[in-house]
Write an enzyme that holds these catalytic residues in place. Structure first.
Site, short mmCIF file in Angstrom:
data_model
loop_
_atom_site.label_atom_id
_atom_site.label_comp_id
_atom_site.label_asym_id
_atom_site.label_seq_id
_atom_site.Cartn_x
_atom_site.Cartn_y
_atom_site.Cartn_z
CG ASN A 8 8.04 -4.54 -3.27
OD1 ASN A 8 8.15 -4.56 -2.05
ND2 ASN A 8 8.65 -3.64 -4.02
NE ARG A 10 10.56 -1.94 -0.11
CZ ARG A 10 11.57 -2.68 -0.55
NH1 ARG A 10 12.21 -3.48 0.27
NH2 ARG A 10 11.95 -2.61 -1.81
CB CYS A 11 4.21 -2.67 -3.80
SG CYS A 11 3.04 -2.19 -5.09
CB SER A 12 -0.28 0.18 -1.38
OG SER A 12 -0.23 0.94 -2.57
NE ARG A 15 0.92 -3.08 2.23
CZ ARG A 15 1.56 -1.96 1.88
NH1 ARG A 15 2.83 -2.01 1.50
NH2 ARG A 15 0.93 -0.79 1.91
#
Length: 114
Positions: A8, A10-12, A15
């Site tokens: 995802n 948007r997920c730190s 990432r």
């Protein structure tokens, strides 16, 4: 075997795991699990191979968790809910030839990188 990340962007944590995989010189297959959720059996397999209980793989802070009343749900109900509402799937799951991990925190990915 290909390294795969259920990602995802948007997920730190997601990432961060992806960055660590790439720093290891690996370009993984990236599955946007929100757009392309795993099947119930795929999800069951990922969770089992990661050595987790189904409940450990559920994002309990997602609004839909409360909306569906999943606090006392069985594993089967949780799996069905995660497939129907992939935002409930904790992330990121990473699959390599050395195993499967739910990489929270992202550094856990190092345990399964070649």
């Amino acid at each position: 075997m290909t390294t795969t990340i259920y990602h995802n962007p948007r997920c730190s944590n997601s990432r961060g795991a992806l960055e660590l995989i790439r720093e290891a010189g690996i370009e993984p297959a990236i599955i946007d699990y929100l757009a392309h959720p795993p099947t119930k059996e795929e999800l069951r397999g990922l969770i089992g191979r990661a050595g987790l209980a189904v409940r450990d793989a559920v994002r309990t802070k997602e609004p839909v968790y409360a909306e569906l009343g999943l606090d006392s749900a069985t594993d089967e109900v949780l799996l069905d809910a995660m497939v129907a509402h992939p935002a409930l799937i904790n992330r990121p799951f990473v699959v390599t030839q050395h195993g499967v991990r739910l990489c929270r925190p992202p550094g856990l990915v190092r345990e399964i990188l070649p």
